[in-house]
Design an enzyme around this catalytic site. Structure first.
Site, PDB file in Angstrom:
ATOM      1  N   LYS A  83     -53.283  96.226 -17.545  1.00  0.00           N
ATOM      2  CA  LYS A  83     -52.413  95.306 -17.658  1.00  0.00           C
ATOM      3  C   LYS A  83     -52.367  94.234 -16.486  1.00  0.00           C
ATOM      4  CE  LYS A  83     -47.436  94.284 -18.560  1.00  0.00           C
ATOM      5  NZ  LYS A  83     -46.437  94.791 -18.909  1.00  0.00           N
ATOM      6  N   SER A 138     -43.954  92.600 -22.500  1.00  0.00           N
ATOM      7  CA  SER A 138     -45.316  91.459 -21.758  1.00  0.00           C
ATOM      8  C   SER A 138     -46.559  92.176 -21.661  1.00  0.00           C
ATOM      9  CB  SER A 138     -44.666  91.617 -20.445  1.00  0.00           C
ATOM     10  OG  SER A 138     -44.401  92.833 -19.734  1.00  0.00           O
ATOM     11  N   SER A 162     -41.677  96.464 -23.231  1.00  0.00           N
ATOM     12  CA  SER A 162     -42.749  95.774 -23.032  1.00  0.00           C
ATOM     13  C   SER A 162     -44.086  96.325 -23.482  1.00  0.00           C
ATOM     14  CB  SER A 162     -42.977  95.483 -21.609  1.00  0.00           C
ATOM     15  OG  SER A 162     -42.116  94.532 -20.944  1.00  0.00           O
TER      16      SER A 162
END
Length: 384
Positions: A83, A138, A162
């Site tokens: 990520k 996210s 997220s």
């Protein structure tokens, strides 16, 4: 469909697969699909192939028996995505277990007031099921990369949902870990490590590596569970509730869970004000700590009566790229960042718009293995 992480690792350790070939195939999939999906901010083509060659050479020098041992490079040759541009910082245990990082996935762009989207190197990240919808965030690119079959595993982090929100909206498995169990740089303690995977078995492989904790195979079933459509405050739309409830009924019919009726309906305090206060520098945390303590008390009551809590993962279907409007996509997830409980989103079917929805499983602190065992049994008993 590309091989799972478990299949890749087994094939590489047995020398039936070359790491270079596995990684090259993943890079080809990314090159072909990412111009449309925009799941990556960086792709590390040369570095990934170099590391793959080194791993092939290492395995070639070993005896046949050593690589087949369970604890020898348990994720040997598995291509992973991390990520964001700084995601390698948390990927050390995975790299040590034999994973090959092929790139960094998209996260929201700077200055956005909402986090349920992503910005890749080629533009906004799209939901692989409908390009006019967001994948969630996210950990946006991570979920898309896994859902589209570009990689079998991608790392994420979860501060309010997220990992779990994009897992639900992209139709994959997403695990948020217990607060404090794995390293985190978040000063508030709300954000923790997590993983996106195409299967619970692959998510369990990730958990074994990062936690050094075994995931038991013989979890006694059915697991007792409490269902809550709204946690007492959230106001979700009817469709995600219906999809999650139908998934619960399938789990019941398969003997994976047994619903129990709590002595009193679960009614949590809305965690939003407390979560925002803890995230806002200079805010008085006193009220936030009081709300957290009260919700912790109410959740302790639930887990005194059942092993898992079940809810929809999100209150809405995936929204468009113009943003979520006035609805908080986090309303069913961020309570458990505040409380620190581990939670997992499991695919729960598809809405009328063609996009996936999720079933949200929450367990007592430190019971990630229970969540993964329930999810794995769901896959074995329902999807096979």
């Amino acid at each position: 469909m590309p091989l799972s992480a478990g299949e890749i690792a087994a094939g590489v350790r047995a020398r039936e697969l070359r790491v270079v070939d596995v990684v090259a195939a993943a890079l080809e999939r990314i090159e072909r699909a990412d111009p449309e999906l925009c799941a990556f901010v960086e792709v590390w083509h040369e570095e990934a192939l170099r590391r793959a060659g080194e791993l092939d050479a290492l395995l070639g020098r070993r005896s046949v028996d050593v690589p087949r041992k369970e604890d020898a490079l348990p994720l040997a040759g598995v291509p992973i995505a991390v990520k964001g541009r700084h995601g390698l910082r948390a990927a050390g245990p995975l790299l040590a277990a034999g994973c090959i990082a092929v790139g960094a996935t998209s996260v929201p762009g700077p200055g956005t007031p909402w986090q349920t989207w992503g910005l890749g190197a080629r533009g906004r990240t799209v939901n692989p099921w409908r390009a006019d919808r967001t994948p969630g965030g996210s950990s946006a690119g991570a979920a898309v990369a896994v859902a589209a079959g570009l990689v079998p595993l991608a790392t994420g982090s979860d501060g309010a949902g997220s990992v779990r929100i994009p897992a639900a909206w992209c139709g994959v498995t997403g695990l948020k870990t217990t607060a404090g169990r794995l390293p985190s740089a978040d000063r508030t303690g709300l954000a923790v490590q997590g993983v996106l995977a195409r299967s619970a078995s692959d998510a369990a492989s990730w958990w074994r590596v990062v936690s050094q904790e075994p995931v038991p195979v013989g979890t006694p079933l059915p697991v007792t569970a409490v269902w809550s459509s709204d946690l007492g405050f959230a106001g979700p739309d009817p469709e995600p509730v219906a999809l999650a409830r139908a998934a619960v009924e399938r789990l019941e019919a398969a003997g994976v869970v047994r619903l129990v009726r709590p002595r009193a309906p679960l009614r949590l305090l809305d965690p939003g004000p407390a979560w925002l206060a803890l995230r806002t520098r200079g805010a008085d945390p006193g009220e936030a700590h009081r709300a957290r303590a009260e919700n912790d008390r109410r959740l302790a009551g639930v887990f005194a009566e059942a092993e898992v809590l079940l809810t929809p993962t999100t209150p809405t279907a995936p929204h468009g790229h113009d943003g979520p409007g006035d609805r908080y996509s986090t309303s069913l997830t961020w309570a458990f960042n505040l409380s620190g409980h581990p939670a997992l989103s499991l695919p729960a079917g598809f809405g009328g718009d063609g996009c996936p929805a999720g079933l949200h499983l929450v367990a007592p602190h430190g019971r990630e293995a229970l969540l993964l065992a329930v999810a794995r049994e769901a896959e074995v008993r329902i999807r096979s």
